[in-house]
Design a protein around this motif. Structure first.
Motif, short mmCIF file in Angstrom:
data_model
loop_
_atom_site.label_atom_id
_atom_site.label_comp_id
_atom_site.label_asym_id
_atom_site.label_seq_id
_atom_site.Cartn_x
_atom_site.Cartn_y
_atom_site.Cartn_z
N ARG A 2 -11.99 -6.52 -4.93
CA ARG A 2 -11.01 -7.39 -4.29
C ARG A 2 -9.63 -6.75 -4.38
O ARG A 2 -9.14 -6.48 -5.48
N PHE A 3 -9.00 -6.50 -3.23
CA PHE A 3 -7.65 -5.95 -3.17
C PHE A 3 -6.77 -6.89 -2.37
O PHE A 3 -7.11 -7.28 -1.25
N PHE A 4 -5.61 -7.24 -2.96
CA PHE A 4 -4.67 -8.10 -2.28
C PHE A 4 -3.29 -7.44 -2.31
O PHE A 4 -2.79 -7.06 -3.36
N TYR A 5 -2.68 -7.30 -1.12
CA TYR A 5 -1.34 -6.73 -1.00
C TYR A 5 -0.37 -7.82 -0.53
O TYR A 5 -0.65 -8.52 0.46
N GLU A 6 0.76 -7.95 -1.23
CA GLU A 6 1.75 -8.94 -0.81
C GLU A 6 2.31 -8.60 0.57
O GLU A 6 2.59 -9.50 1.36
N GLU A 7 2.48 -7.31 0.85
CA GLU A 7 2.93 -6.85 2.17
C GLU A 7 1.75 -6.18 2.87
O GLU A 7 1.28 -5.13 2.44
N GLU A 8 1.29 -6.78 3.94
CA GLU A 8 0.18 -6.19 4.68
C GLU A 8 0.61 -4.85 5.28
O GLU A 8 1.70 -4.74 5.85
N MET A 39 0.85 -1.19 0.00
CA MET A 39 0.00 0.00 0.00
C MET A 39 0.89 1.24 0.00
O MET A 39 1.73 1.42 0.89
N LEU A 40 0.69 2.11 -1.01
CA LEU A 40 1.57 3.26 -1.19
C LEU A 40 0.85 4.60 -1.10
O LEU A 40 1.47 5.64 -1.23
N GLY A 41 -0.47 4.57 -0.89
CA GLY A 41 -1.22 5.81 -0.82
C GLY A 41 -2.69 5.53 -0.52
O GLY A 41 -3.11 4.38 -0.41
N ASP A 42 -3.48 6.59 -0.38
CA ASP A 42 -4.91 6.45 -0.14
C ASP A 42 -5.59 5.84 -1.36
O ASP A 42 -5.22 6.11 -2.50
#
Length: 288
Positions: free
Chosen positions: A227-233, A213-216
């Motif tokens: 559906r949103f998936f981030y490798e780094e929580e 996650m890099l921003g709003d």
């Protein structure tokens, strides 16, 4: 309903008659322009012709309009350009036939760019697809009425995409600021680090796979799932979800919830550095 059906049958009949009048003969169209001057800003205006932009080695830009058309239509397509300094505008125009219809097969405008970075990049098509691969672009604005937009291995500062019924597909794409909207198409991102993002769809699904996650983020759909998936929580974030009839599945850990039920979620983790806001009418929401 009957009137619509009659019009559809009539349109198909006219198309078949036009095809038969050509005797099935096709013509391979090939028109090319070359540019050796430095080009920083590119604008493309097309009708129903697909547009493909790729990075190539060399020192000159090559722009090729090609495809198979009916013999009678070989003069109905025109490729023109306007160059002012570092700015290049390309236009593909397609004349209608004498019976008022447009007949084409496999038409494509291929743009081979011998540069690493483009400053401003704008493409607008009616029913053609847009494909971009292997470039760094400061500002991209891509508009397609019913065509798909596919982007691969591209780095953006600002990315804006607007479609009516076409899908948006992104793979190995980075952007600092992202704005993507489609009416009935779907948005799929694989390895898509979109920075600050705004996403919207009327009836299509939005599914994004990002590194971190890099921003709003603000995302909304009418009837499609999100559906949103981030490798780094994320270590620090806020999560807000609102729906009329959809359900939420939250797989982030460490969130402190103010509200959490089937249709509404509000939670914060640590200082809440970035916020993910999701809103649907009847679609489900899943984040992990």
């Amino acid at each position: 309903m009957e009137i619509i059906l009659i019009l559809m049958i009539a349109t198909v009949g006219v198309a078949l008659l036009y095809q038969r009048s050509n005797g099935g003969k096709t013509h391979h169209l090939h028109k090319q322009e070359r540019f050796t001057e430095e080009i920083k800003n590119l604008q493309v205006e097309s009708t129903s012709v697909d547009v493909e932009v790729v990075k190539v080695d060399g020192e000159e830009w090559r722009v090729t309009l090609s495809g198979n058309v009916y013999e009678k239509d070989k003069d109905h397509f025109a490729l023109s350009h306007e160059q002012k300094g570092n700015n290049l505008t390309l236009r593909v125009t397609e004349e209608k036939t004498r019976v008022g219809i447009q007949m084409r097969k496999d038409m494509k405008l291929l743009i081979e760019a011998p540069v690493k970075t483009i400053g401003s990049f704008m493409v607008e098509t009616s029913s053609g697809d847009i494909d971009v691969e292997g470039l760094a672009i400061h500002h991209s604005t891509l508009t397609a009425s019913s065509g798909d937009v596919t982007i691969a291995d591209v780095i953006h500062e600002n990315l804006q995409i607007q479609t009516s019924s076409g899908d948006v597909l992104l793979k190995n794409v980075q952007s600092r600021n992202t704005d993507i909207h489609t009416s009935s198409g779907e948005v799929f991102g694989e390895k898509f680090d979109f920075g600050t993002g705004v996403f919207g769809s009327s009836s299509g699904e939005i599914r994004i796979h990002a590194t971190k996650m890099l921003g709003d983020v603000a995302v909304s759909t009418s009837s499609g799932d999100i559906r949103f998936f981030y490798e780094e929580e994320p270590d620090s974030c806020k999560l807000v979800y609102q729906s009329n009839s959809g359900e939420a599945q939250i797989h982030w850990t460490g969130l402190h919830y103010e509200v959490r039920n089937e249709n509404k979620v509000r939670g914060t983790k640590a200082e809440g550095e970035f916020q993910l806001t999701a809103e649907t009418s009847s679609g489900d929401f899943k984040v992990g």
